[in-house]
Scaffold this active site. Structure first.
Site, PDB file in Angstrom:
ATOM      1  N   TYR A   1       0.765  -0.897   0.069  1.00 25.10           N
ATOM      2  CA  TYR A   1      -0.038   0.136  -0.124  1.00 25.10           C
ATOM      3  C   TYR A   1       0.814   1.560   0.123  1.00 25.10           C
ATOM      4  O   TYR A   1       1.764   1.458   0.537  1.00 25.10           O
ATOM      5  CB  TYR A   1      -0.805  -0.272   1.126  1.00 25.10           C
ATOM      6  CG  TYR A   1      -1.739  -1.384   1.153  1.00 25.10           C
ATOM      7  CD1 TYR A   1      -3.137  -0.741   0.506  1.00 25.10           C
ATOM      8  CD2 TYR A   1      -1.397  -2.426   1.722  1.00 25.10           C
ATOM      9  CE1 TYR A   1      -4.182  -1.429   0.792  1.00 25.10           C
ATOM     10  CE2 TYR A   1      -2.741  -3.362   1.237  1.00 25.10           C
ATOM     11  CZ  TYR A   1      -4.370  -2.511   1.032  1.00 25.10           C
ATOM     12  OH  TYR A   1      -5.044  -3.678   1.442  1.00 25.10           O
ATOM     13  N   GLU A   2       0.256   2.080  -0.559  1.00 24.17           N
ATOM     14  CA  GLU A   2       1.580   3.826  -0.836  1.00 24.17           C
ATOM     15  C   GLU A   2       1.546   3.919   0.456  1.00 24.17           C
ATOM     16  O   GLU A   2       2.678   5.518   0.544  1.00 24.17           O
ATOM     17  CB  GLU A   2       0.941   4.215  -1.756  1.00 24.17           C
ATOM     18  CG  GLU A   2      -0.972   4.957  -0.989  1.00 24.17           C
ATOM     19  CD  GLU A   2      -1.691   5.724  -2.552  1.00 24.17           C
ATOM     20  OE1 GLU A   2      -1.206   5.577  -3.600  1.00 24.17           O
ATOM     21  OE2 GLU A   2      -2.207   6.696  -2.621  1.00 24.17           O
TER      22      GLU A   2
END
Lengths: 268, 290, 290, 268
Positions: free
Chosen positions: D54-55
Site C-alpha cells: 500500500y502506498e
C-alpha cells in the site's frame, strides 16, 4: 581540580586544543581518529550536549570508549538513532544541519585545501592514499570545518598534488565564487599550534602556538613560508581535569579494544 | 524469490566472471565469507563496487578477481593502507586495476539512484574537488527551476550485491539492524542478491519500521554464522580489531599474502574451515565460531 | 532546538500569515489539533501543502486560512468528496484557492528533495498524464549519461511543517512508528517545525533504527494527547471512521459547516475542549480522550 | 465445497472476477476500495502468497479486515515491514518491483486512460475529483495494471476531459512510443463484464460478460461504440467457498469498523 599542569604530550595538547573549539550544543560531523577523540573529549568535559554524527549512521552517539572504526557497535548502541548512510549525507549533511565538520587529513596546503587521494600523478601514483570518503561534502557543506593533523613538511605543503576537499581553493574569495556554501576551515589544529585563515587572503596563518614550541619549529615543519600572526597566542595548557578525562577515555578504549587507540585515522 | 541455500551454491549460480559486484557493509556486517567464496571459486574480471573497500577487497584484488574498482575510501580502518590495493594501483600487480573514484556522498546517492531505477544521482557535491578532473563520470546538470549547478553521477546498478545480515526467517525474509550503511540500497539496486545471515529463525521479531528485506526481493539467503568476521554482527559478535592490525604485515609483501591466502582461503572448504585454520595460525584472534 | 511548549504558543510564535505550511500524516498521525489551533488563531493567506488533504484541510480551506494548495489527492478517504475544498475550487468560496497539483510520487520526491536541500526532485513520473499541461512546475530534464528524459519538480520547502507523533522525551526527541508517510521528510524539509505528541516520557525506548527526530532538529514539541483525532496514533487510539462519515453532511453546506466550526473550534479553547464539545454533539463518535 | 451458486450480487461477481486475475506470488500495489477488497480476497483464497503493498508504506500487508483508509493500523501491524511513503514510490514502484498495479478510477476511456482529476475544464471544473494520488506512476511503472470500477456511461467515456494516468493514450503503440515502461491496463473489470485491450489497436473490447448480463446492457453502459469480442466468454460464477470468504471478510470488516465497507474509494 582544574589546576594547570605541564605534564602532557604533543598529541595530548593537540587533542585538547581541538576539543576546546567545539562549543556545547554544536552538531558535529565527526571523522574517525583524531577528530573523534577530540570531539568525544569535548562531550565528556565542557560540551556535554554536543551532538556527534558519524557517516556510518549514528546520530547523537555517546560512545563510552573511542570507536576504532567509523561503524563500531558502541556508536549505534549509544546513539539517539541510527539511520542509513545515504540519509546521513542527504538529509543531515546536505540538508544543512551540521555546524562543524571535524576532519583529519593527509596533507593540507596554505589555503587549507585537503588531499587524501594521491601523492604524485593520479594515473601513476607515488603513494596511493585512501581517497575522499565523506570529506569533500563535509568540507563544503558543514557550516564550518576544523582540521586536525600532525605538523610536518610532508603534511603542510605549499601546493597539493591533488585537492580532494576544498578549503579556500586559491584563496581570497575563490571558495565563495565557486558557490561553496559553508564557511570552510576556520581552524587547523596540529601538535605544534593552531593555524587560522587570514580574513582576506585566506592563507593559513599561525595564530596559536603550543607551550614549549618555538615559531622556528613550526616554520620548519611547514612546507611554505608560514606567516605568523602579530597577535600570536600561546595555547593554554590543558587543565588536569581535561587531561585526566582524556587519559581515562584512552585507557578505557585500550582495555575495551585490547589495543592502544589507533591514531592512524581512516574510516571503513 | 529468495532460495535458502549454501553459500557455495549461491556464489556458483549468481556471481559470474565479468560481473559488476558490490559487497557492502559499513564496518558492520561486511560479508567476508562471501568474499572468500568468490575467491575460492576463482571469479575473474569483476568490477567491484564498495564505498569502503577494506580487507575483503584487498584480498579479492590481490587474488586477481578484479578488473575495476568503484569506491570512495580504500583503507584498513584504524590501521593504514591496503597494501594489495596499492600494489594493484601503483604497480599493476597481479594485474592493472582501473579505478573510478567518488566521495561517500556520491556513492551513497548512486546506490539510492540505483535502488530507485534512476539513471543518475543528483547531489550537491564535488565542488572545488579535483575528483571531477579524474573521473569523467562526475558531471554537472542545471536545475530547471533555479539554474543552480548540481553534481550528477551514474547510478550504481550491480549485477550482484552481497551483504551479511543478522537473521532470516524460513521464508527468506531478512532483518538487519544497527549500523545499516548502504546495504538496503545496494541490494535493491542490484539485479541479483545474496544475503548471508547469522541464523535462520522461525520469527524475525522485527520491531516496527525495521530494516527488513522481503524474501521476494532477494535471490539467495545463506546461513553463515560469523560470516562477517573480522567485521561483526551486532548482537552476535564483536569486531576483531586484532585481525585488522594483523592484516597489515600479511598483506605488505606479495609472498606472505599469497601464502596466507592459500592456507586460509584456497585450501579451506568454507568459512567455518577458514575460522578453524585461523584459530591455529592466529590463536590470539577472536576466532572462535559463534 | 525543540522547546516543549503548549500548542497555542507554538502556533502563535511559529506559524505566520502567508507562510507555506505542511501538515502531514498519511491517514495515521494527522495533526488535527494543530490544524484547529491555526484556524482558531485566524491565520490567513497560507500556502497549504499536503499529499492527501482531507478533513483538516477541508476545515482550514473552508475557514479561509488558505490562498493556495499544493497536493496530490484531496478527498474524504473511504467516504467521498471534500465539499469545502470543492466549493473553494469550483465556486471560489470563501475565497479563490489556487492549486498546484502533483502525483503522490511527485510530492513524496519533492519532500525528499526538500529534506536533502536540493532545489528539485528527479523522478520517472507523469508520463502520458495531462498534469504537466496544467502544472508549469512539472518539467523534464535529460540524464547527462543516458539521454533519458526524467521529470523534475521543485522541492517542497515549507516555512513550517506540523506533524503528530506518539511520544517525545523530556529533551524533545520525538519517536514515531507505524505508518510513517512523509512526516520525517516534511519536518526536515521545513525551516521550522511543530510536533504534537501523545505523551512525554522519560525514555523513548526506541527500537534500533527507529524513526526518531532529534530535539535539535525541531522547533517545538507540544503534548496533545489524542491530537490526531479523528485520525489515530498507533498504540494509543483508533481511527474514528464514524467521524469521517459524519463530516460529509456537515461540510456539504456552507451554513452547517460554519455553525459546526464555530461551535467546535472557534468557540472552544483547545483540543481537549473540542473533544468535550464533540462528545456532547456527536455522542456516537469515539470522542473519549485517551 | 466448491459447488457453483447463482446467489451473488453484481458487485460480488466484479470483486471475485477481479480477484481471480491475481496470481499467487504476485507483488501487487493496491489501491483502496474495490482493488483492496479484490486483492485481499485473492490472498484469502487462491493466492495466499500474493504480496500486498500500500502506498502508505506497508509491504506484505495481511489485514484481517479490509482497510477503510490507505493507512489503517491493521495494515502496519500485519505487514512484513512498513517503510516511508517516499521509499514505496522510489525503491519499490519506480524500482520496478511491482507486478500488478490494482487501481480504481472515476472514468476510463476507450484506450483505458484514467481520469480521477476533473470533469469539465481544469480551470473551471464542473466536478472536482480527488486527483491523481499514486495512480500516474502506478499506471506507468507496474508491469501490468488491472482497473476495477462500476460500469456506467458517465464512467466509460469515449474521450476523457483529463488524462490523469496513462492507459494506451491514443491507442496502437502510443504508450510504447511515449516511453512508458509497464505493459499498461491488461484488464478492466466491471460489474457487467471484463474489457481487455485489442492486441493491436489497444481499444478496450468486451471479452468477458458476467452471467445474466446482456451485451446490450454493457453497450448501453458504455459511452462509446463498444467492440465485442467474437470470442466473448461468460464469467465463471463465483464458487461458494470464494463467496463465503468474501462475505466473511466484509462481515468482519463491518464488525471491526462499526460500518459497512466503504466502496467510495479514495486514499488519504
Amino acid at each position: 581540580m582544574s589546576t594547570a599542569t605541564m605534564d602532557f604530550t604533543a598529541t595530548e595538547i593537540m587533542t585538547v586544543a581541538a576539543s576546546r573549539l567545539l562549543k556545547d550544543g554544536t552538531v558535529c560531523f565527526v571523522g574517525i581518529g583524531l577528530p573523534s577523540t577530540a570531539a568525544n573529549l569535548a562531550r565528556l568535559t565542557h560540551a556535554p550536549d554536543v551532538v556527534l554524527i558519524y557517516e556510518s549512521g549514528p546520530i547523537g552517539a555517546k560512545p563510552t570508549v573511542l570507536p576504532l572504526s567509523i561503524g563500531d557497535g558502541d556508536l549505534a548502541l549509544t546513539a539517539d538513532t541510527v539511520v542509513g548512510t545515504p540519509e546521513i549525507f542527504r538529509y543531515w549533511l546536505q540538508g544543512g544541519r551540521i555546524d562543524v565538520g571535524f576532519l583529519g587529513a593527509a596533507q593540507v596546503d596554505r589555503f587549507a585545501n585537503i588531499n587524501t587521494t594521491v601523492i604524485g600523478p593520479y594515473d601513476a601514483p607515488k603513494v596511493r592514499l585512501p581517497g575522499a570518503g565523506g570529506a569533500p561534502e563535509i568540507a563544503s557543506q558543514a557550516k564550518e570545518v576544523f582540521i586536525v593533523l600532525k605538523h610536518s613538511p610532508k603534511a603542510f605543503v605549499a601546493k597539493l598534488p591533488f585537492v580532494t576537499s576544498a578549503g579556500y581553493l586559491d584563496g581570497g574569495d575563490a571558495r565563495t565564487r565557486a558557490g561553496i556554501p559553508g564557511a570552510g576551515p576556520t581552524a587547523v589544529i596540529t601538535d605544534l599550534g593552531i593555524l587560522t585563515p587570514d580574513p582576506v587572503s585566506k592563507e593559513l596563518t599561525l595564530t596559536g602556538i603550543h607551550p614549549g614550541v618555538t615559531v622556528e619549529q613550526v616554520k620548519a615543519a611547514t612546507g611554505w613560508d608560514l606567516k605568523i600572526s602579530p597577535d600570536l597566542k600561546t595555547t593554554e595548557v590543558p587543565d588536569a581535569e581535561t587531561l585526566t578525562a582524556l587519559r581515562d577515555l584512552q585507557a578505557r578504549t585500550a582495555a575495551a579494544h585490547g589495543t592502544a587507540q589507533g591514531q592512524a585515522g581512516g574510516e571503513g | 524469490m529468495a532460495k535458502i541455500t549454501p553459500l557455495r551454491e549461491a556464489v556458483a549460480s549468481l556471481v559470474r566472471d565479468g560481473d559488476t559486484v558490490a559487497l557492502e557493509g559499513f564496518t558492520h556486517l561486511i560479508p567476508h565469507a562471501a568474499g572468500h567464496e568468490i575467491i575460492r571459486q576463482g571469479r575473474r574480471g569483476l568490477t567491484l563496487v564498495r564505498m569502503t573497500p577494506d580487507l575483503i577487497y584487498d584480498q579479492m584484488i590481490g587474488m586477481g578477481c578484479a578488473a575495476k574498482l568503484i569506491f570512495s575510501w580504500g583503507g584498513n580502518p584504524g590501521v593504514g593502507s591496503l597494501h594489495r590495493f596499492r600494489d594493484a594501483v601503483e604497480q599493476g600487480w597481479p594485474q592493472p586495476l582501473a579505478i573510478e573514484e567518488h566521495s561517500h556522498a556520491g556513492m551513497a546517492n548512486a546506490y539510492v539512484a540505483g535502488a530507485s531505477n534512476l539513471p543518475f544521482a543528483l547531489l550537491r557535491g564535488y565542488t572545488g574537488s579535483d575528483l571531477p578532473k579524474v573521473n569523467p563520470n562526475i558531471r554537472f546538470v542545471e536545475c530547471p527551476f533555479t539554474g543552480e549547478k548540481l553534481a550528477a553521477i551514474p547510478s550504481v546498478r550491480p549485477d550482484v550485491t552481497v551483504i551479511h545480515a543478522q537473521k532470516a526467517d524460513r521464508r527468506g525474509n531478512v532483518l538487519l539492524w544497527g549500523i545499516l550503511g548502504v546495504q538496503k540500497e545496494a541490494v535493491l539496486a542490484a539485479k541479483r542478491s545474496i544475503v548471508t545471515v547469522e541464523e535462520i529463525v522461525d520469527d524475525l521479531e522485527a520491531p516496527p519500521n525495521a530494516c527488513v528485506l522481503p524474501a521476494w526481493a532477494l535471490s539467495a539467503v545463506c546461513p553463515v554464522p560469523g560470516g562477517a568476521y573480522p567485521s561483526y554482527a551486532q548482537g552476535y559478535s564483536e569486531r576483531d580489531n586484532r585481525f585488522y592490525k594483523a592484516w597489515d604485515p600479511i598483506a605488505r609483501s606479495r609472498e606472505t599474502f599469497q601464502a596466507w591466502m592459500r592456507r586460509h582461503v584456497l585450501d579451506t572448504d568454507d568459512f567455518a574451515d577458514f575460522r578453524r585454520v585461523l584459530a591455529e595460525s592466529m590463536p590470539q584472534s577472536m576466532t572462535e565460531v559463534a
